[in-house]
Motif scaffolding. Structure first.
Motif, PDB file in Angstrom:
ATOM      1  N   ALA A 365     -52.229 -53.241  34.670  1.00  0.00           N
ATOM      2  CA  ALA A 365     -52.600 -51.866  35.035  1.00  0.00           C
ATOM      3  C   ALA A 365     -53.760 -51.393  34.162  1.00  0.00           C
ATOM      4  O   ALA A 365     -53.864 -51.799  33.000  1.00  0.00           O
ATOM      5  CB  ALA A 365     -51.386 -50.947  34.832  1.00  0.00           C
ATOM      6  N   PRO A 366     -54.644 -50.510  34.691  1.00  0.00           N
ATOM      7  CA  PRO A 366     -55.692 -49.932  33.853  1.00  0.00           C
ATOM      8  C   PRO A 366     -55.056 -49.254  32.641  1.00  0.00           C
ATOM      9  O   PRO A 366     -54.023 -48.585  32.765  1.00  0.00           O
ATOM     10  CB  PRO A 366     -56.358 -48.906  34.776  1.00  0.00           C
ATOM     11  CG  PRO A 366     -56.046 -49.386  36.159  1.00  0.00           C
ATOM     12  CD  PRO A 366     -54.706 -50.055  36.083  1.00  0.00           C
ATOM     13  N   GLY A 367     -55.628 -49.478  31.479  1.00  0.00           N
ATOM     14  CA  GLY A 367     -55.052 -48.921  30.238  1.00  0.00           C
ATOM     15  C   GLY A 367     -53.993 -49.829  29.628  1.00  0.00           C
ATOM     16  O   GLY A 367     -53.573 -49.629  28.491  1.00  0.00           O
ATOM     17  N   GLY A 368     -53.576 -50.846  30.383  1.00  0.00           N
ATOM     18  CA  GLY A 368     -52.546 -51.764  29.874  1.00  0.00           C
ATOM     19  C   GLY A 368     -53.136 -52.800  28.929  1.00  0.00           C
ATOM     20  O   GLY A 368     -54.352 -52.965  28.851  1.00  0.00           O
ATOM     21  N   SER A 369     -52.252 -53.498  28.213  1.00  0.00           N
ATOM     22  CA  SER A 369     -52.782 -54.540  27.324  1.00  0.00           C
ATOM     23  C   SER A 369     -52.150 -55.902  27.579  1.00  0.00           C
ATOM     24  O   SER A 369     -50.984 -55.998  28.011  1.00  0.00           O
ATOM     25  CB  SER A 369     -52.693 -54.161  25.850  1.00  0.00           C
ATOM     26  OG  SER A 369     -51.597 -53.372  25.596  1.00  0.00           O
ATOM     27  N   LEU A 370     -52.946 -56.905  27.300  1.00  0.00           N
ATOM     28  CA  LEU A 370     -52.543 -58.297  27.504  1.00  0.00           C
ATOM     29  C   LEU A 370     -52.733 -59.020  26.174  1.00  0.00           C
ATOM     30  O   LEU A 370     -53.793 -58.935  25.557  1.00  0.00           O
ATOM     31  CB  LEU A 370     -53.422 -58.925  28.594  1.00  0.00           C
ATOM     32  CG  LEU A 370     -53.180 -60.393  28.957  1.00  0.00           C
ATOM     33  CD1 LEU A 370     -53.573 -60.652  30.425  1.00  0.00           C
ATOM     34  CD2 LEU A 370     -53.893 -61.379  28.061  1.00  0.00           C
ATOM     35  N   LEU A 371     -51.673 -59.694  25.750  1.00  0.00           N
ATOM     36  CA  LEU A 371     -51.760 -60.473  24.508  1.00  0.00           C
ATOM     37  C   LEU A 371     -51.833 -61.951  24.882  1.00  0.00           C
ATOM     38  O   LEU A 371     -50.921 -62.480  25.524  1.00  0.00           O
ATOM     39  CB  LEU A 371     -50.543 -60.207  23.625  1.00  0.00           C
ATOM     40  CG  LEU A 371     -50.591 -60.876  22.247  1.00  0.00           C
ATOM     41  CD1 LEU A 371     -51.672 -60.258  21.364  1.00  0.00           C
ATOM     42  CD2 LEU A 371     -49.235 -60.760  21.545  1.00  0.00           C
ATOM     43  N   TYR A 372     -52.944 -62.582  24.483  1.00  0.00           N
ATOM     44  CA  TYR A 372     -53.130 -64.019  24.714  1.00  0.00           C
ATOM     45  C   TYR A 372     -52.699 -64.728  23.434  1.00  0.00           C
ATOM     46  O   TYR A 372     -53.126 -64.350  22.332  1.00  0.00           O
ATOM     47  CB  TYR A 372     -54.604 -64.278  25.024  1.00  0.00           C
ATOM     48  CG  TYR A 372     -54.972 -65.734  25.181  1.00  0.00           C
ATOM     49  CD1 TYR A 372     -54.882 -66.376  26.412  1.00  0.00           C
ATOM     50  CD2 TYR A 372     -55.429 -66.475  24.093  1.00  0.00           C
ATOM     51  CE1 TYR A 372     -55.241 -67.717  26.550  1.00  0.00           C
ATOM     52  CE2 TYR A 372     -55.782 -67.810  24.226  1.00  0.00           C
ATOM     53  CZ  TYR A 372     -55.674 -68.427  25.468  1.00  0.00           C
ATOM     54  OH  TYR A 372     -56.016 -69.751  25.601  1.00  0.00           O
ATOM     55  N   ALA A 373     -51.834 -65.731  23.566  1.00  0.00           N
ATOM     56  CA  ALA A 373     -51.307 -66.394  22.367  1.00  0.00           C
ATOM     57  C   ALA A 373     -51.291 -67.907  22.570  1.00  0.00           C
ATOM     58  O   ALA A 373     -51.014 -68.390  23.672  1.00  0.00           O
ATOM     59  CB  ALA A 373     -49.882 -65.904  22.090  1.00  0.00           C
TER      60      ALA A 373
END
Ligand SMILES: C[S@@+](CC[C@H](N)C(=O)[O-])C[C@H]1O[C@@H](n2cnc3c(N)ncnc32)[C@H](O)[C@@H]1O
Length: 435
Positions: A365-373
């Motif tokens: 979603a816009p404003g959401g965050s994604l953590l790449y690990a």
């Protein structure tokens, strides 16, 4: 009847190196043939040791034998490594190490080779100089394949030797306290009451507890009650960095065996978590872990890179991508990885990671965050992957992670054994577009 530990160790090492099985498959299979826990621990110690020192064991053996044992005699070649490892690295008395190894040769149908094996082991005992590798080529001196050494030298001109040495260490046992059930303070008190020495060394994360000695975790206080999970301290940052809340829809796209899924739910038990993994078999562990900890998620077997096959149309507020990777950051915990992983695997993994990242980004979603690990230390899977992604996605911005020592680097690279943690990489991306 219980099997001979050295026979099992030689077969297990053969299965890994010559047949390409992973230690996590081969070792439990071998341990299941032993009756008591001490033998199981001894088997593990020997197999881990042979994987850690394989080039030096091969080199020492080649100095004492004209030709290696081949074809159907290969398990006996590994038995020699098992014997030498005991002599050089374990506190087993030499006479016991030699006689047990020679005895094991008989069980491995090496009756005619017992004299040779006895002679090689006695020569190792007599000539400690053959184990002097100070001037040996890097792969032998550092016990890693040349391609890993070259990639580390290129990426970390100052630290590559430290990384290789860290990979030779035994990894500590870390626990994550389930703050849903007990506070870190109370759990620490329970460990102290049970005389279990431990520390809480991560200032920002008191729920991460490091034990001073390896333990049977099922016998620790509160195992059945779900008071803790076993998880390296580095992996414990994932759920915390995602900043999860109860009201959110959260996707854990590569979730098995579920360590981070459970952590997310411990921090936000009401969150609607979709836990996805491509391997249905590995999802059994996710279900078991959720059940033990009393947590609920929607568990789906599917390919994260093909959302059309599983996505229900609801955008996610948070996405965790703990993508498949080279696992070069966790070699100290999985010493076989250095032999099983090949240089050609890296571009293949990079392409899979890129697909998962690009496809899942569309579900945020816009404003959401994604953590790449990743649990990798290779820039191609980490900084280079994220730099390329940012160049292609104007709606993505990189957030500085408070713990990263240099705010100008792309993401946070933890090197193996830094603060006694596994090698890990995190990049936190936010989707622009919401005021
Ligand atoms: C590093 S492990 C995840 C560990 C997990 N997050 C945890 O904390 O317990 C990577 C996982 O990705 C899964 N995987 C690999 N390719 C995938 C894909 N295309 N879609 C979904 N899962 C995938 C693997 O089966 C593996 O379980």
């Amino acid at each position: 009847m219980s099997q001979n530990v050295r026979v099992l160790a030689a077969k297990c090492c053969f299965d890994i190196i010559d047949s390409g099985q992973s230690m996590s498959d081969a070792l439990p299979h071998a341990q299941a043939q032993l009756d008591n826990d001490l033998d199981k621990a001894l088997l593990q110690e020997i197999c881990f040791g042979v994987m850690r020192y394989l080039p030096q064991l091969e080199s020492a053996t080649s100095q004492l034998m004209a030709k290696p044992l081949v074809k159907q005699l290969r398990p006996l070649q590994f038995l020699l490594y098992v014997g030498i490892y005991q002599l050089k690295f374990m506190r087993i008395p030499d006479h016991a190490a030699i006689s047990e190894t020679v005895e094991a040769a008989r069980s491995l149908k090496g009756q005619s080779l017992t004299k040779l094996i006895n002679a090689v082991l006695r020569n190792v005992q007599r000539h400690p100089g053959i184990f002097d590798f100070e001037d040996a080529p890097d792969p032998v001196q550092f016990n890693h394949p040349g391609w890993i050494i070259s990639q580390l030298q290129q990426a970390y001109p100052e630290q590559w030797q430290d990384i290789l040495l860290a990979n030779q260490q035994k990894a500590p046992l870390w626990l994550r306290v389930n703050s849903n059930k007990i506070t870190a303070e109370d759990y620490s008190a329970a460990l102290t009451a049970a005389d279990i020495e431990h520390q809480q060394p991560l200032v920002a994360m008191p729920t991460a507890i490091k034990l001073n000695q390896a333990q049977d975790v099922t016998k620790l206080p509160g195992y059945v009650e779900g008071w803790f999970s076993v998880q390296d301290g580095a992996a414990q940052y994932a759920a915390t960095l995602l900043d999860v809340k109860n009201c959110q829809h959260i996707l854990d796209a590569c979730c098995a065996p579920g360590g981070k899924t459970c952590h997310i739910l411990e921090l936000a038990p009401q969150a609607k978590v979709t836990a996805l993994d491509k391997e249905p078999k590995r999802l059994i562990r996710v279900e078991e872990n959720l059940a033990r900890l009393g947590l609920t998620a929607t568990v789906i077997a599917a390919d994260a890179a093909e959302p059309d096959t599983w996505w229900q149309g609801q955008l996610f507020d948070r996405i965790l991508l703990d993508v498949p990777c080279s696992a070069t950051g966790v070699i100290r915990r999985h010493p076989d990885i250095r032999w099983l992983r090949k240089k050609a695997d890296i571009p293949v993994l990079v392409a899979i990671q890129q697909q998962i990242l690009q496809q899942c980004w569309q579900l945020l979603a816009p404003g959401g965050s994604l953590l790449y690990a990743t649990c990798s230390v290779l820039p191609a899977e980490n900084q280079q992957q994220i730099t390329a992604f940012l160049q292609q996605h104007a709606d993505a911005s990189l957030q500085v992670i408070p713990h990263q020592p240099d705010p100008t680097t792309v993401g946070w690279q933890i090197l193996p054994n830094e603060q006694q943690l596994d090698g890990f990489y995190y990049a936190l991306l936010v989707k622009n577009g919401k005021d």
